[in-house]
Structures are given as C-alpha cells and as structure tokens.
Design a protein around this motif. Structure first.
Motif, mmCIF file in Angstrom:
data_model
loop_
_atom_site.group_PDB
_atom_site.id
_atom_site.type_symbol
_atom_site.label_atom_id
_atom_site.label_comp_id
_atom_site.label_asym_id
_atom_site.label_seq_id
_atom_site.Cartn_x
_atom_site.Cartn_y
_atom_site.Cartn_z
ATOM 1 N N SER A 23 0.833 -1.203 0.000
ATOM 2 C CA SER A 23 0.000 0.000 0.000
ATOM 3 C C SER A 23 0.868 1.253 0.000
ATOM 4 N N ASP A 24 0.474 2.222 -0.810
ATOM 5 C CA ASP A 24 1.124 3.536 -0.852
ATOM 6 C C ASP A 24 0.097 4.585 -0.442
ATOM 7 N N PRO A 25 0.214 5.157 0.764
ATOM 8 C CA PRO A 25 -0.796 6.114 1.216
ATOM 9 C C PRO A 25 -0.894 7.357 0.352
ATOM 10 N N GLY A 27 -1.034 7.287 -2.844
ATOM 11 C CA GLY A 27 -1.877 6.934 -3.977
ATOM 12 C C GLY A 27 -1.176 6.783 -5.305
ATOM 13 N N GLN A 32 -2.919 1.196 -4.634
ATOM 14 C CA GLN A 32 -3.708 2.370 -5.033
ATOM 15 C C GLN A 32 -3.535 2.652 -6.526
ATOM 16 N N ALA A 33 -2.301 2.598 -7.009
ATOM 17 C CA ALA A 33 -2.061 2.782 -8.441
ATOM 18 C C ALA A 33 -2.665 1.638 -9.242
ATOM 19 N N LEU A 35 -5.327 -0.222 -8.565
ATOM 20 C CA LEU A 35 -6.783 -0.097 -8.657
ATOM 21 C C LEU A 35 -7.180 0.958 -9.685
ATOM 22 N N LYS A 36 -6.458 2.073 -9.706
ATOM 23 C CA LYS A 36 -6.753 3.115 -10.695
ATOM 24 C C LYS A 36 -6.442 2.627 -12.111
ATOM 25 N N SER A 228 1.645 0.720 -12.432
ATOM 26 C CA SER A 228 0.569 1.085 -13.353
ATOM 27 C C SER A 228 0.658 0.302 -14.658
#
Length: 291
Positions: A23-25, A27, A32-33, A35-36, A228
């Motif tokens: 996890s990267d808080p 984002g 987080q990357a 999921l985007k 990504s």
C-alpha cells in the motif's frame, strides 16, 4: 418513476483483476495505483495487501508487513467467493510472504487459471535492495507461476545475477535469458537507460516478440509507473487475449498519464501519474460552455 440508469444490451464481462501488493498512502504506487490502472483499462479492481508503507512523494520512511498467515486468509476468503480474470503481483517484502503467494498461485492451477503478471519489486529508486537474499531467491522461484514478468533494468539484473544493462540491446538479451530460464514472457523496459528514446518490448526465450517505441518526457511525475504498467497490462490482456496488443495500448495510455501528472500538483518529490487523464479530457469536452 422510470429508472434513470443506463441499459446495456449483451454487456461484455468486466475483467475482475486482483492486485497482490503493498500500500502507498500517497496513492501513486502500490495497490492504489493498481486499482486506478485497472479501472482506467475498463476492469474491476480488487486488492490484497502484502505490506503497509509510510511514504510520500519524497520517499519511504517505514514498512510494516502483516503476518503472512493473514495474507493467506485474505487470499483464501476472496477466492472462495470471487472468480478472478487476472492477477497482478507486486511488492512481496519477505521470503515468507513470497512463499504464501507462490503456494496460492500453485493452488489456482488448471486450464481456467487467470493470467498472472509479476512486477518484481526488488530495487528502490535509490538503488537500495528491498528483499534480502532469501526473499530474492523465493521470488525467482515464483516467476514460474507467471505468464509475464515486468522488471525494470536493475530488477532484471538482480533476477539474473548480472550487472545492470546500460544498452537497449543488452536489456533485450537479459530479458530473453530470463524468459528462457523461467518459461515466461518478459516486458523489457528502457526507462532507466540514458537518451531521449524509451522503448519497451515483449520478449520471449528467442528474443523480442514485439517492440514499442516511445519518447522520454520531461517531468518528475513518474512515481508508480511500474505498478501502473503491470496492472494495466493484465487488465487489457483479459479484454483482448493478446499480450502484444495489451502492451501497445498500455504504453500509449501510460505515456499520456505521465504527461498529465504534473497538473495534479501532488507532493514535493516524484509525483504520481494521472491514471484518469482520458476521463478528465472527456469530462472537459462534455462540460457546457459558460458565457
């Protein structure tokens, strides 16, 4: 009152893609990357967390790795309910964590196993190694579970036990060696090389299957590009069934995301890319003109 929800005839199955990563808080990277990136590629993203980081755009100050048994519980609980169409593996942190993921991937087995892309997070931007010797060896064994591996040039060198390549031809040679050794496809990446050109290639045991050209962008918004790329790649592969097409589309999308990243104004260091740059453009074009 009639429904205002849109209706779709014969909808295509939305790719259900799982990220197993840290996890990267901020984002910009990690789950987080991922999921985007999955969403930007038209998929439905899910995440199983392997590690928690305290980080910002200027660096990482701490890493917390939950018990490996809890990682196994996350994977087992999710997969008992949800059918996975694709899997992206990112930061695994320790040899014990790598082994849990290795065992889980082995249990998926069979003809219906989802495609797996492994982004071997092994070397920090600073050059520091992120895995000890036992973890690196466990990760090498894990590669046999993958369909595609997406190392940057320092990670490619670590996986092979060779010096870091400084020429594109040598990167391709190392990628072919890794592909042959583990019977996988490798995405060779030119982002760490000097020069204005940034090529990528899909490489098999006998050399490049496909090369995709690119130009270096003048920007500091490059945080999370590896995450990504890998998560976008597996999502687009689920939709097309062709790794070459998936790489072309993902590289084109990522170039736009990097170019648009500075406009986000996130942090004082290496900023994130703008995963939703296409959507923002569509929204701007559809916005009514105010006079």
């Amino acid at each position: 009152m009639p429904s205002t929800l849109p209706t779709v005839s014969s909808p295509e199955q939305v790719p259900r893609v799982l990220s197993v990563a840290g996890s990267d808080p901020g984002g910009g990277a990690g789950i987080q990357a991922d999921l985007k990136s999955v969403a930007a590629a038209g998929g439905y993203g899910m995440a199983v967390v392997t590690a928690l980081t305290a980080q910002s755009t200027t660096g990482v100050s701490a890493v917390h790795v939950p018990p490996a048994s809890f990682l196994a519980e996350q994977l087992e609980t999710l997969c008992a309910d949800v059918t996975l169409d694709g899997v992206k593996i990112g930061m695994l942190a320790t040899a014990e964590v790598v082994q849990v993921v290795d065992d889980w991937l082995g249990g998926l087995g069979g003809a219906g196993r989802p495609p797996v892309v492994v982004d071997p997070v092994m070397v920090a931007t600073s050059g520091d190694r992120l895995l000890d010797a036992a973890g690196e060896e466990a990760l090498r064994r894990l590669l046999a579970r993958a369909d595609v591996v997406t190392p940057n040039t320092p990670e490619l060198a670590v996986l092979l036990g060779e010096p870091v390549a400084t020429r594109w031809e040598r990167v391709l040679d190392q990628a072919a060696l890794l592909a042959e050794r583990h019977q996988v496809l490798v995405v060779a990446k030119g982002g760490h090389l000097d020069g204005d050109l940034v090529p990528d290639a899909l490489v098999g045991a006998h050399g490049p299957v496909l090369e995709v050209s690119g130009e270096r962008l003048t920007t500091s918004s490059t945080h999370g590009t590896g995450c990504s790329l890998s998560s976008g790649l597996v999502t687009r592969y689920v939709r097309s069934g062709d790794w070459g097409d998936a790489l072309r589309e993902t590289k084109s999308w990522l170039a736009g995301a990097i170019a648009a990243g500075d406009a986000l104004h996130v942090g004082r260091g290496r900023g994130p890319v703008d995963h939703f740059w296409v959507l923002r453009g569509q929204l701007a074009a559809a916005a009514p003109t105010v006079r």
